[in-house]
Write a protein that holds these residues in place. Structure first.
Motif, mmCIF file in Angstrom:
data_model
loop_
_atom_site.group_PDB
_atom_site.id
_atom_site.type_symbol
_atom_site.label_atom_id
_atom_site.label_comp_id
_atom_site.label_asym_id
_atom_site.label_seq_id
_atom_site.Cartn_x
_atom_site.Cartn_y
_atom_site.Cartn_z
ATOM 1 N N VAL A 160 30.698 1.408 -22.770
ATOM 2 C CA VAL A 160 29.889 0.803 -21.699
ATOM 3 C C VAL A 160 29.103 -0.384 -22.239
ATOM 4 C CG1 VAL A 160 27.941 1.186 -20.138
ATOM 5 C CG2 VAL A 160 29.729 2.911 -20.331
ATOM 6 N N VAL A 161 28.474 -0.215 -23.394
ATOM 7 C CA VAL A 161 27.672 -1.292 -23.977
ATOM 8 C C VAL A 161 28.533 -2.496 -24.326
ATOM 9 C CG1 VAL A 161 26.243 -1.929 -25.948
ATOM 10 C CG2 VAL A 161 25.911 0.280 -24.837
ATOM 11 N N THR A 162 29.695 -2.248 -24.921
ATOM 12 C CA THR A 162 30.599 -3.349 -25.267
ATOM 13 C C THR A 162 31.009 -4.125 -24.029
ATOM 14 O OG1 THR A 162 31.437 -2.114 -27.177
ATOM 15 C CG2 THR A 162 32.789 -3.925 -26.375
ATOM 16 N N ALA A 163 31.327 -3.404 -22.947
ATOM 17 C CA ALA A 163 31.701 -4.066 -21.694
ATOM 18 C C ALA A 163 30.538 -4.887 -21.146
ATOM 19 C CB ALA A 163 32.156 -3.032 -20.672
ATOM 20 N N LEU A 164 29.326 -4.329 -21.187
ATOM 21 C CA LEU A 164 28.163 -5.042 -20.664
ATOM 22 C C LEU A 164 27.876 -6.311 -21.466
ATOM 23 C CD1 LEU A 164 25.740 -2.075 -19.891
ATOM 24 C CD2 LEU A 164 26.878 -3.560 -18.234
ATOM 25 N N VAL A 165 28.085 -6.265 -22.780
ATOM 26 C CA VAL A 165 27.855 -7.448 -23.613
ATOM 27 C C VAL A 165 28.760 -8.602 -23.166
ATOM 28 C CG1 VAL A 165 28.151 -8.377 -25.942
ATOM 29 C CG2 VAL A 165 26.984 -6.195 -25.602
ATOM 30 N N GLY A 205 32.929 -6.304 -16.044
ATOM 31 C CA GLY A 205 32.144 -5.566 -15.063
ATOM 32 C C GLY A 205 32.858 -4.312 -14.588
ATOM 33 N N ALA A 206 34.153 -4.443 -14.324
ATOM 34 C CA ALA A 206 34.925 -3.280 -13.894
ATOM 35 C C ALA A 206 34.989 -2.221 -14.994
ATOM 36 C CB ALA A 206 36.339 -3.714 -13.502
ATOM 37 N N ALA A 207 35.149 -2.669 -16.236
ATOM 38 C CA ALA A 207 35.186 -1.730 -17.360
ATOM 39 C C ALA A 207 33.849 -1.032 -17.531
ATOM 40 C CB ALA A 207 35.572 -2.466 -18.638
ATOM 41 N N ALA A 208 32.758 -1.772 -17.335
ATOM 42 C CA ALA A 208 31.431 -1.171 -17.468
ATOM 43 C C ALA A 208 31.189 -0.122 -16.390
ATOM 44 C CB ALA A 208 30.355 -2.261 -17.392
ATOM 45 N N VAL A 209 31.569 -0.417 -15.160
ATOM 46 C CA VAL A 209 31.391 0.542 -14.063
ATOM 47 C C VAL A 209 32.227 1.800 -14.304
ATOM 48 C CG1 VAL A 209 31.794 0.942 -11.597
ATOM 49 C CG2 VAL A 209 30.761 -1.204 -12.375
ATOM 50 N N ALA A 210 33.473 1.601 -14.740
ATOM 51 C CA ALA A 210 34.341 2.754 -15.006
ATOM 52 C C ALA A 210 33.781 3.604 -16.145
ATOM 53 C CB ALA A 210 35.747 2.262 -15.344
ATOM 54 N N GLY A 211 33.350 2.934 -17.221
ATOM 55 C CA GLY A 211 32.787 3.677 -18.345
ATOM 56 C C GLY A 211 31.510 4.404 -17.969
ATOM 57 N N LEU A 212 30.689 3.759 -17.146
ATOM 58 C CA LEU A 212 29.438 4.393 -16.717
ATOM 59 C C LEU A 212 29.722 5.621 -15.862
ATOM 60 C CD1 LEU A 212 26.381 4.132 -16.866
ATOM 61 C CD2 LEU A 212 26.473 2.744 -14.776
ATOM 62 N N GLY A 213 30.741 5.527 -15.006
ATOM 63 C CA GLY A 213 31.112 6.684 -14.197
ATOM 64 C C GLY A 213 31.555 7.854 -15.054
ATOM 65 N N LEU A 236 30.700 8.361 -18.124
ATOM 66 C CA LEU A 236 29.536 8.839 -18.862
ATOM 67 C C LEU A 236 28.674 9.756 -17.999
ATOM 68 C CD1 LEU A 236 27.876 8.760 -21.471
ATOM 69 C CD2 LEU A 236 26.736 6.696 -20.606
ATOM 70 N N VAL A 237 28.504 9.414 -16.727
ATOM 71 C CA VAL A 237 27.729 10.261 -15.814
ATOM 72 C C VAL A 237 28.396 11.629 -15.659
ATOM 73 C CG1 VAL A 237 26.996 10.544 -13.417
ATOM 74 C CG2 VAL A 237 26.676 8.345 -14.566
ATOM 75 N N LEU A 238 29.719 11.631 -15.514
ATOM 76 C CA LEU A 238 30.436 12.907 -15.425
ATOM 77 C C LEU A 238 30.270 13.725 -16.697
ATOM 78 C CD1 LEU A 238 33.767 11.762 -13.709
ATOM 79 C CD2 LEU A 238 31.873 13.057 -12.680
ATOM 80 N N HIS A 239 30.288 13.037 -17.829
ATOM 81 C CA HIS A 239 30.136 13.735 -19.109
ATOM 82 C C HIS A 239 28.746 14.343 -19.248
ATOM 83 C CE1 HIS A 239 30.733 14.689 -23.322
ATOM 84 N NE2 HIS A 239 29.629 14.013 -23.623
ATOM 85 N N LEU A 240 27.722 13.664 -18.715
ATOM 86 C CA LEU A 240 26.361 14.179 -18.813
ATOM 87 C C LEU A 240 26.220 15.542 -18.136
ATOM 88 C CD1 LEU A 240 24.102 11.033 -18.220
ATOM 89 C CD2 LEU A 240 24.669 12.153 -20.359
ATOM 90 N N ARG A 241 27.022 15.786 -17.113
ATOM 91 C CA ARG A 241 26.933 17.069 -16.414
ATOM 92 C C ARG A 241 27.401 18.220 -17.297
ATOM 93 N NH1 ARG A 241 29.213 15.548 -10.320
ATOM 94 N NH2 ARG A 241 27.546 14.040 -9.816
ATOM 95 N N SER A 242 28.348 17.951 -18.174
ATOM 96 C CA SER A 242 28.839 19.008 -19.062
ATOM 97 C C SER A 242 28.070 19.064 -20.380
ATOM 98 C CB SER A 242 30.330 18.807 -19.353
ATOM 99 O OG SER A 242 30.559 17.556 -19.994
ATOM 100 N N ARG A 243 27.432 17.935 -20.767
ATOM 101 C CA ARG A 243 26.652 17.886 -22.005
ATOM 102 C C ARG A 243 25.264 17.303 -21.726
ATOM 103 N NH1 ARG A 243 28.663 18.189 -27.208
ATOM 104 N NH2 ARG A 243 26.441 17.994 -27.704
ATOM 105 N N PRO A 244 24.401 18.062 -21.049
ATOM 106 C CA PRO A 244 23.069 17.521 -20.718
ATOM 107 C C PRO A 244 22.206 17.238 -21.944
ATOM 108 C CG PRO A 244 23.185 19.863 -20.223
ATOM 109 C CD PRO A 244 24.587 19.421 -20.549
#
Length: 399
Positions: A204-209, A219-227, A229-237
């Protein structure tokens, strides 16, 4: 905030003196601003183009962006000593490469290694502060070194070589013994490392840079990566990006405002030379000397401003520093007078340097003690992204 960990069982906790933390963090700014005046010399000696050698700076910027959360995660999961020694090794190897190997690939690699190490040093320094004054000294050191870095690097290039000037971030190594002597690891158990979270955040950070340079794909890569990451947070809070940070409103507000202030300040730094040259007919040397003073003012005065506003409510500082930045932008829009433009730069510099310290202290206080180092990594990441976006936005407005 948690107290400093004891050096041994039963020993009293010791706080790292703020001067050591400032020395640990400040030299990062040499890698950002230092090369600006010496890149033509590098291009000449390497028989390359100026565009090609700017990859030295680009590599440093990318490295501090991804290194900030990654090294903060190392600090959080592996402890202070291992994180500091890892950062020291990266900085030392990078410095050796840029000094001893006059080839562009080695210079780019060495610059990236120094960026990773100094990004970790800066996050560690901010996570070890225990007062608004200490945080203010750390952030003031970053701003002050950044304002003087081009002139210092140019002097180092004349006295030694431009390769030696590229190694100035290694001055941070002088603080390593002092930091380790005063602060030891917390023996408390740490959560297992989260490699998936680390990879997703790095992506996500690399895409944002790269968003300012290729906004569609990046931008598309950042949005996809962020999505993902959000899904991953649910399994690894409790993973690489703890949910306790994401759910802290003050932390999110402070980080967002830090991004905004950095974008405005670095956008002004990009626009001001062109305005002064075009409107006043100043030479590049005159512009460089003139801009130094408002930037120095912002860095030095920020220490006092952070101390004065240490106990102010979050809402007060959330209005004060963006207001200063807005006043600077307004002055720049209303007048082309060199004196007014320099005052405008002083206001945006003061807002960014003070805001970084003030908001960092509040962001750290808004999260659990165990998440402090990780929170500082995420906070600094937001500030650095603002520094990357500001010049790109300014260039788009100027065009």
């Amino acid at each position: 905030m948690s107290n400093a960990s004891p050096a041994r069982a039963g020993a009293p906790a010791r706080e790292v003196p703020p001067a050591w933390l400032a020395l640990l963090a400040g030299p990062l700014s040499f890698g950002i601003a230092g090369p600006s005046l010496i890149l033509p010399d590098a291009a000449r000696d390497l028989a390359s183009t100026l565009g090609a050698v700017t990859w030295i700076v680009t590599a440093f910027g990318w490295a501090i962006a991804i290194g900030t959360p990654l090294l903060a995660g190392l600090h959080s999961h592996q402890g202070l000593r291992r994180a500091v020694l890892t950062c020291a090794a990266l900085v030392a190897v990078g410095a050796v490469l840029v000094v001893s190997v006059p080839a562009l690939p080695a210079l780019v690699l060495g610059s990236a290694a120094q960026g990773l190490g100094t990004a970790g040093f800066t996050t560690i320094a901010m996570s070890l502060t225990r007062s608004a004054r200490s945080m203010g000294l750390v952030t003031a050191s970053l701003a002050t070194v950044g304002s003087a870095a081009p002139l210092i690097a140019d002097l180092a290039a004349q006295v030694l070589s431009w390769q030696a000037a590229l190694a100035l971030p290694a001055l941070s190594l002088l603080a390593v013994p002092g930091v380790l002597r005063h602060r030891q690891d917390d023996p408390a158990p740490r959560a297992p490392f989260d490699p998936v979270g680390a990879v997703l955040l790095t992506a996500v950070v690399t895409a944002l840079v790269f968003v300012p340079h290729a906004w569609g794909v990046a931008g598309a890569a950042a949005v996809a990566g962020l999505g993902l990451l959000v899904l991953h947070l649910r399994s690894r809070p409790d993973g690489f990006v703890p949910v306790s940070i994401v759910r802290a409103p003050v932390f999110l507000l402070a980080s967002g405002l830090a991004f905004l202030l950095a974008a405005v300040n670095f956008g002004m730094i990009y626009l001001l030379p062109a305005l002064l040259t075009g409107q006043a007919g100043w030479t590049s040397g005159q512009v460089g000397a003139a801009i130094l003073w408002p930037l120095l003012f912002g860095g030095l005065a920020s220490y006092g401003v952070i101390a004065v506003t240490a106990k102010a409510p979050v809402k007060a500082v959330a209005l004060l520093f963006p207001g200063l930045a807005a006043a600077g932008v307004g002055l720049a829009c209303l007048s082309a007078s060199p004196a007014v433009l320099l005052v405008a730069q002083a206001l945006t510099s003061l807002a960014a340097a003070s805001g970084q310290g003030a908001f960092a202290a509040r962001a750290a206080g808004a999260v659990p003690d165990g998440a402090r180092s990780t929170a500082m990594g995420q906070f600094n990441l937001c500030y650095l992204l603002g520094a990357a976006f500001g010049p790109a936005i300014a260039a788009a407005l100027a065009g």
